[in-house]
Design an enzyme around this catalytic site. Structure first.
Site, short mmCIF file in Angstrom:
data_model
loop_
_atom_site.label_atom_id
_atom_site.label_comp_id
_atom_site.label_asym_id
_atom_site.label_seq_id
_atom_site.Cartn_x
_atom_site.Cartn_y
_atom_site.Cartn_z
N CYS A 1 20.34 -16.42 30.74
CA CYS A 1 21.47 -16.99 31.48
C CYS A 1 22.78 -16.53 30.83
CB CYS A 1 21.39 -18.52 31.47
SG CYS A 1 22.71 -19.31 32.43
N ASP B 1 25.24 -18.30 30.30
CA ASP B 1 25.80 -19.44 29.55
C ASP B 1 26.16 -19.03 28.11
OD1 ASP B 1 25.85 -21.92 27.92
OD2 ASP B 1 25.20 -22.87 29.78
N ARG C 1 26.42 -20.64 25.52
CA ARG C 1 25.70 -21.34 24.45
C ARG C 1 24.34 -20.73 24.16
NH1 ARG C 1 25.96 -27.00 27.46
NH2 ARG C 1 25.35 -25.54 29.10
N HIS D 1 17.19 -22.11 29.85
CA HIS D 1 17.67 -23.04 28.82
C HIS D 1 17.90 -24.43 29.41
CE1 HIS D 1 21.96 -23.26 30.07
NE2 HIS D 1 21.68 -22.09 30.63
ZN ZN Z 1 22.34 -21.46 32.47
#
Ligand code: ZN
Length: 195
Positions: A42, A44, A46, A98
């Protein structure tokens, strides 16, 4: 929060530290690119593939998009796959989802804006098929679906039919504790027709 100039200062400090700890590291990397792993994760911020697997630059070839979608008509991913399989000759492809994925949460809330609604179509299908599931259940189902799509991908199947040892894996990362979990859905040339 870090400001933009800090990123450039950090870079100088990082490059100096790497060169000090591993003399000649960058010069060696300049001459070769031989990662064994392709990571499909992803976007993302994080979930940074290199950092959370503890590897140095040069070890993981990375493709990231919103909610780690494996869509076999996505030209970007298909180019990455072909390059990874035929040129870099990676041995493992990891699809990593995630916890608390914002893309999946948006689908569940019905608030995906514009084109994202189109991009996350297969996530919406999972949400509709599993009305009792929470965001992490859907995230894990989404990874399984991604591995399954790869197992049917023509580039992967061609590599398998040529006898290549290319293994597919489905992992799930917990933002809450930083740990990766192997979802146990690995596929390889021998299991390509397994249910
Ligand atoms: Zn994600």
């Amino acid at each position: 929060m870090t400001d933009i100039a800090q990123l450039l200062r950090n870079n100088i400090a990082w490059a100096e530290r790497v060169e000090r700890d591993h003399p000649g590291f960058f010069r060696k990397l300049e001459r070769q690119h031989k990662p064994k792993f392709l990571w499909i994760g992803c976007a993302d911020s994080r979930v940074p593939a290199d950092q959370l697997t503890g590897v140095m630059p040069g070890e993981v070839f990375v493709h990231r998009n919103i909610a780690n979608q494996v869509i076999n008509t996505d030209m970007n991913l298909m180019c990455v796959l072909q390059y990874a399989i035929d040129v870099l000759r990676v041995e493992h492809i990891i699809v990593c989802g995630h916890s608390r994925c914002g893309g999946i949460e948006a689908v569940m809330r019905g608030t995906t804006p514009g084109v994202l609604d189109h991009w996350l179509e297969s996530v919406r299908r999972l949400v509709e098929a599993h009305p009792e599931a929470d965001v992490d259940d859907i995230g894990q189902l989404n990874v399984r679906h991604g591995v399954e799509s790869l197992a049917h991908n023509v580039l992967v199947r061609r590599a398998w039919s040529r006898g290549r040892r290319l293994l597919l894996h489905g992992w799930f990362y917990s933002i809450a504790n930083g740990r990766l979990q192997d979802l146990g859905v690995s596929r390889g040339p021998q299991s390509e027709n397994a249910p």
